[in-house]
Design an enzyme around this catalytic site. Structure first.
Site, PDB file in Angstrom:
ATOM      1  N   PHE A 122      22.308   5.916 -12.794  1.00 39.98           N
ATOM      2  CA  PHE A 122      21.471   6.352 -11.706  1.00 39.98           C
ATOM      3  C   PHE A 122      21.512   5.746 -10.367  1.00 39.98           C
ATOM      4  CE2 PHE A 122      16.594   5.501 -10.748  1.00 39.98           C
ATOM      5  CZ  PHE A 122      16.255   6.741 -10.615  1.00 39.98           C
ATOM      6  N   ALA A 129      17.396  -0.248   0.770  1.00 41.95           N
ATOM      7  CA  ALA A 129      16.532   0.441   0.152  1.00 41.95           C
ATOM      8  C   ALA A 129      16.142   0.142  -1.439  1.00 41.95           C
ATOM      9  CB  ALA A 129      16.441   1.953   0.253  1.00 41.95           C
ATOM     10  N   GLN A 337      12.489 -24.835 -24.189  1.00 38.23           N
ATOM     11  CA  GLN A 337      11.628 -25.928 -24.198  1.00 38.23           C
ATOM     12  C   GLN A 337      11.542 -26.556 -25.536  1.00 38.23           C
ATOM     13  OE1 GLN A 337      10.833 -27.051 -21.285  1.00 38.23           O
ATOM     14  NE2 GLN A 337       9.564 -28.704 -21.758  1.00 38.23           N
ATOM     15  N   ILE A 338      11.214 -25.658 -26.571  1.00 40.47           N
ATOM     16  CA  ILE A 338      11.153 -25.985 -27.979  1.00 40.47           C
ATOM     17  C   ILE A 338      12.561 -26.592 -28.499  1.00 40.47           C
ATOM     18  CG2 ILE A 338      11.026 -24.919 -30.216  1.00 40.47           C
ATOM     19  CD1 ILE A 338       8.722 -23.169 -29.149  1.00 40.47           C
ATOM     20  N   GLY A 340      14.469 -28.294 -26.523  1.00 38.90           N
ATOM     21  CA  GLY A 340      14.592 -29.451 -25.704  1.00 38.90           C
ATOM     22  C   GLY A 340      16.167 -29.559 -25.066  1.00 38.90           C
ATOM     23  N   GLU A 364      14.444  -1.701 -12.671  1.00 38.07           N
ATOM     24  CA  GLU A 364      13.325  -0.244 -12.796  1.00 38.07           C
ATOM     25  C   GLU A 364      11.838  -0.852 -12.236  1.00 38.07           C
ATOM     26  OE1 GLU A 364      13.885   1.768 -16.236  1.00 38.07           O
ATOM     27  OE2 GLU A 364      16.152   1.383 -16.603  1.00 38.07           O
TER      28      GLU A 364
HETATM   29  N1  COS Z   1       5.600  10.674 -10.893  1.00 33.41           N
HETATM   30  C1  COS Z   1       5.482  12.050 -10.388  1.00 33.41           C
HETATM   31  N2  COS Z   1       5.563  11.996  -8.922  1.00 33.41           N
HETATM   32  C2  COS Z   1       5.398  10.653  -8.456  1.00 33.41           C
HETATM   33  C3  COS Z   1       5.230   9.503  -9.081  1.00 33.41           C
HETATM   34  C4  COS Z   1       5.473   9.597 -10.612  1.00 33.41           C
HETATM   35  N3  COS Z   1       5.386   8.417 -11.261  1.00 33.41           N
HETATM   36  N4  COS Z   1       5.001   8.441  -8.455  1.00 33.41           N
HETATM   37  C5  COS Z   1       5.216   8.921  -6.834  1.00 33.41           C
HETATM   38  N5  COS Z   1       5.154  10.281  -6.941  1.00 33.41           N
HETATM   39  C6  COS Z   1       5.425  11.229  -5.967  1.00 33.41           C
HETATM   40  C7  COS Z   1       3.881  11.157  -5.004  1.00 33.41           C
HETATM   41  O1  COS Z   1       2.922  11.937  -5.625  1.00 33.41           O
HETATM   42  C8  COS Z   1       4.176  11.615  -3.956  1.00 33.41           C
HETATM   43  O2  COS Z   1       4.240  12.981  -3.786  1.00 33.41           O
HETATM   44  P1  COS Z   1       3.408  13.841  -2.625  1.00 33.41           P
HETATM   45  O3  COS Z   1       3.828  13.247  -1.526  1.00 33.41           O
HETATM   46  O4  COS Z   1       3.723  15.340  -3.156  1.00 33.41           O
HETATM   47  O5  COS Z   1       1.831  13.476  -3.138  1.00 33.41           O
HETATM   48  C9  COS Z   1       5.787  11.032  -3.777  1.00 33.41           C
HETATM   49  O6  COS Z   1       6.001  10.999  -5.124  1.00 33.41           O
HETATM   50  C10 COS Z   1       5.828   9.769  -2.979  1.00 33.41           C
HETATM   51  O7  COS Z   1       4.991   8.994  -3.724  1.00 33.41           O
HETATM   52  P2  COS Z   1       4.403   7.701  -2.990  1.00 33.41           P
HETATM   53  O8  COS Z   1       3.616   8.051  -1.724  1.00 33.41           O
HETATM   54  O9  COS Z   1       3.574   6.813  -3.859  1.00 33.41           O
HETATM   55  O10 COS Z   1       5.654   6.731  -2.511  1.00 33.41           O
HETATM   56  P3  COS Z   1       5.616   5.300  -1.918  1.00 33.41           P
HETATM   57  O11 COS Z   1       7.233   5.468  -1.167  1.00 33.41           O
HETATM   58  O12 COS Z   1       4.679   4.973  -1.184  1.00 33.41           O
HETATM   59  O13 COS Z   1       6.020   4.245  -3.086  1.00 33.41           O
HETATM   60  C11 COS Z   1       6.845   3.217  -5.163  1.00 33.41           C
HETATM   61  C12 COS Z   1       6.641   4.758  -4.419  1.00 33.41           C
HETATM   62  C13 COS Z   1       6.706   1.868  -4.497  1.00 33.41           C
HETATM   63  C14 COS Z   1       6.136   3.440  -6.410  1.00 33.41           C
HETATM   64  C15 COS Z   1       8.166   3.807  -5.602  1.00 33.41           C
HETATM   65  O14 COS Z   1       9.082   3.559  -4.286  1.00 33.41           O
HETATM   66  C16 COS Z   1       8.787   2.672  -6.580  1.00 33.41           C
HETATM   67  O15 COS Z   1       8.753   2.836  -7.693  1.00 33.41           O
HETATM   68  N6  COS Z   1       9.673   1.679  -6.085  1.00 33.41           N
HETATM   69  C17 COS Z   1      10.478   0.964  -6.988  1.00 33.41           C
HETATM   70  C18 COS Z   1      11.714   1.666  -6.987  1.00 33.41           C
HETATM   71  C19 COS Z   1      12.718   1.253  -8.586  1.00 33.41           C
HETATM   72  O16 COS Z   1      12.022   1.074  -9.590  1.00 33.41           O
HETATM   73  N7  COS Z   1      13.820   0.849  -8.314  1.00 33.41           N
HETATM   74  C20 COS Z   1      14.544   0.306  -9.343  1.00 33.41           C
HETATM   75  C21 COS Z   1      15.716   1.078  -9.038  1.00 33.41           C
HETATM   76  S1  COS Z   1      16.355   1.825 -10.537  1.00 33.41           S
HETATM   77  S2  COS Z   1      16.879   0.288 -11.630  1.00 33.41           S
END
Ligand code: COS
Length: 383
Positions: A122, A129, A337-338, A340, A364
């Site tokens: 993935f 980012a 800790q357990i 030691g 994630e």
């Molecule tokens: N399922 C379906 N759609 C989703 C969703 C979900 N769980 N979460 C968000 N969306 C959609 C939103 O509805 C929005 O769509 P619309 O604009 O049509 O309404 C769009 O995606 C953008 O969502 P949002 O505005 O919430 O995005 P943000 O950039 O504000 O933030 C977070 C989203 C912070 C929650 C996201 O960036 C995140 O999960 N970050 C962590 C990433 C991560 O886990 N990285 C690990 C890498 S993989 S090991």
């Protein structure tokens, strides 16, 4: 949802025996050599671990979420690196195709993933980012019936072994956030892809991550998941919702293993003329760990069943990931800790788990991102 209890029990028995007899005895070897022995990889394929979540029609076991978490509770009882090897193929690497892919894409890619012949990774995170996934800059520019991809993906688990990447790239440069992102299935052998040097990590030796660099890499437009540009971020978020329940289940399994080790040590180790487990301060650590593991297990089962019932479990998945990964960290700390002084020594193995589980609170989605998801979803509901 459990489709057939008897079949499920057989699968769980098989996995439990495999973990006990094949994986646990190899934990130290894996940590020392930063690799998983080939014969174990073959056995994992034979058992069907790479196809756990791929529907039966494509050659997998088609586990429901409840069945998947039960398997992960068992898989968690050993070094997390073993799970990591097939984790991206059954999880974040393949689920985008399964959830949003076209029939043709499913037919083409899922059967080889189900057998483990091809592994999936993935590719979302970038140098700039991480938590702010929607700010990703990898670009995919349309050129005839292809897209030309340029950019760097970071910390990509199983990238060195991957046959395909589920890649999130920006197809619309005018849309800065989530809406400009598309998800692609990219064959890892496509010209223009190169891998960075293997990352040197704090723990989980045997699980490999590295950068994946795309330079003028031509990907067929037909490989956009679902054939629809601009919805790749949503695909990624849906994939992560499911992935977070899976990781929470692994946290439960690993915590149970660490508590078992700590309990055995507390029962055997004597100080002040008695087993240290007789001391109430040690008992408190054991009891707190047991209660928190039990709470996490219940949460994970509930979220999995709700998902199987077709509910939107974005909030519950984030709750599980946050609570179970933090719980796992606390249990690891108490287990050390357990033990030691012995807890600090590598020959007892518990310090390895302490380092291994640190990642659960980060990947994630960090604990802080889970908090944001939970709070936002609640606030959205009251607005
Ligand atoms: N399922 C379906 N759609 C989703 C969703 C979900 N769980 N979460 C968000 N969306 C959609 C939103 O509805 C929005 O769509 P619309 O604009 O049509 O309404 C769009 O995606 C953008 O969502 P949002 O505005 O919430 O995005 P943000 O950039 O504000 O933030 C977070 C989203 C912070 C929650 C996201 O960036 C995140 O999960 N970050 C962590 C990433 C991560 O886990 N990285 C690990 C890498 S993989 S090991």
């Amino acid at each position: 949802m459990i489709r057939d209890q008897e079949t499920m029990n057989t699968l769980l028995d098989t996995i439990s025996r495999f973990v006990r007899e094949r994986l646990v005895p190899n934990e130290e070897w894996v940590a020392e050599h930063d690799a998983i022995p080939e014969d174990i990889v073959r056995e994992m394929k034979d058992i069907g671990l790479f196809g756990l979540t791929i529907p039966e029609q494509f050659g997998g076991l088609g586990l429901t979420m409840e069945e998947e978490v039960l398997v992960m509770f068992e898989m968690g009882r050993t070094s997390p690196a073993f799970r990591s090897l097939f984790g991206t193929t059954v999880g974040i690497g393949s689920q985008g195709i399964l959830m949003d892919g076209t029939d043709e894409q499913k037919q083409r890619w899922l059967p080889s993933l189900a057998t483990g012949e091809v592994m999936a990774s993935f590719a979302l995170t970038e140098p700039g980012a991480g938590s702010d996934a929607a700010s990703l800059r990898t670009s995919a520019v349309k050129d005839g019936d292809h897209y030309v991809v340029n950019g760097t993906k970071r910390f990509i688990t199983n990238a060195p072994q991957a046959g395909i990447f589920t890649l999130m790239a920006r197809t619309d440069p005018d849309v800065k956030g989530a809406g400009g992102i598309s998800a692609f299935i990219v064959d890892a052998s496509t010209p223009g892809i190169s891998l960075g040097k293997p990352d040197s990590k704090m723990g989980q030796k045997g699980a490999h991550t590295c950068d994946v660099v795309f330079e003028d890499c031509r990907v067929p437009a037909a490989n956009i998941i679902g054939g629809k540009p601009g919805v790749g971020f949503k695909t990624a978020m849906k994939v992560l919702d499911k992935g977070r329940i899976h990781i929470a289940a692994i946290c439960v399994g690993v915590a149970e293993r660490m508590l078992d080790d700590a309990l055995r040590y507390a029962a055997e180790r004597e100080q002040f003329g008695q087993a240290i487990g007789e001391f109430q301060l040690v008992q408190a650590m054991l009891a707190d760990s047991k209660a928190e593991i039990y709470a996490s297990r219940c949460m994970v089962m509930d979220a999995a069943r709700r998902r199987d019932n077709g509910e939107n479990v974005s909030t519950e998945a984030a709750c599980c990931k946050m609570y179970a990964s933090e719980m796992c960290g606390r249990v690891a700390d108490r287990a050390v800790q357990i033990h030691g002084g012995a807890g600090y020594m590598s020959e007892y193995g518990i310090e390895r788990f302490y380092r291994d589980v640190r990642l659960f609170r980060i990947y994630e989605g960090t604990t802080q991102i889970q908090q944001i998801v939970i709070a936002r979803n609640m606030l959205r509901a009251v607005r």
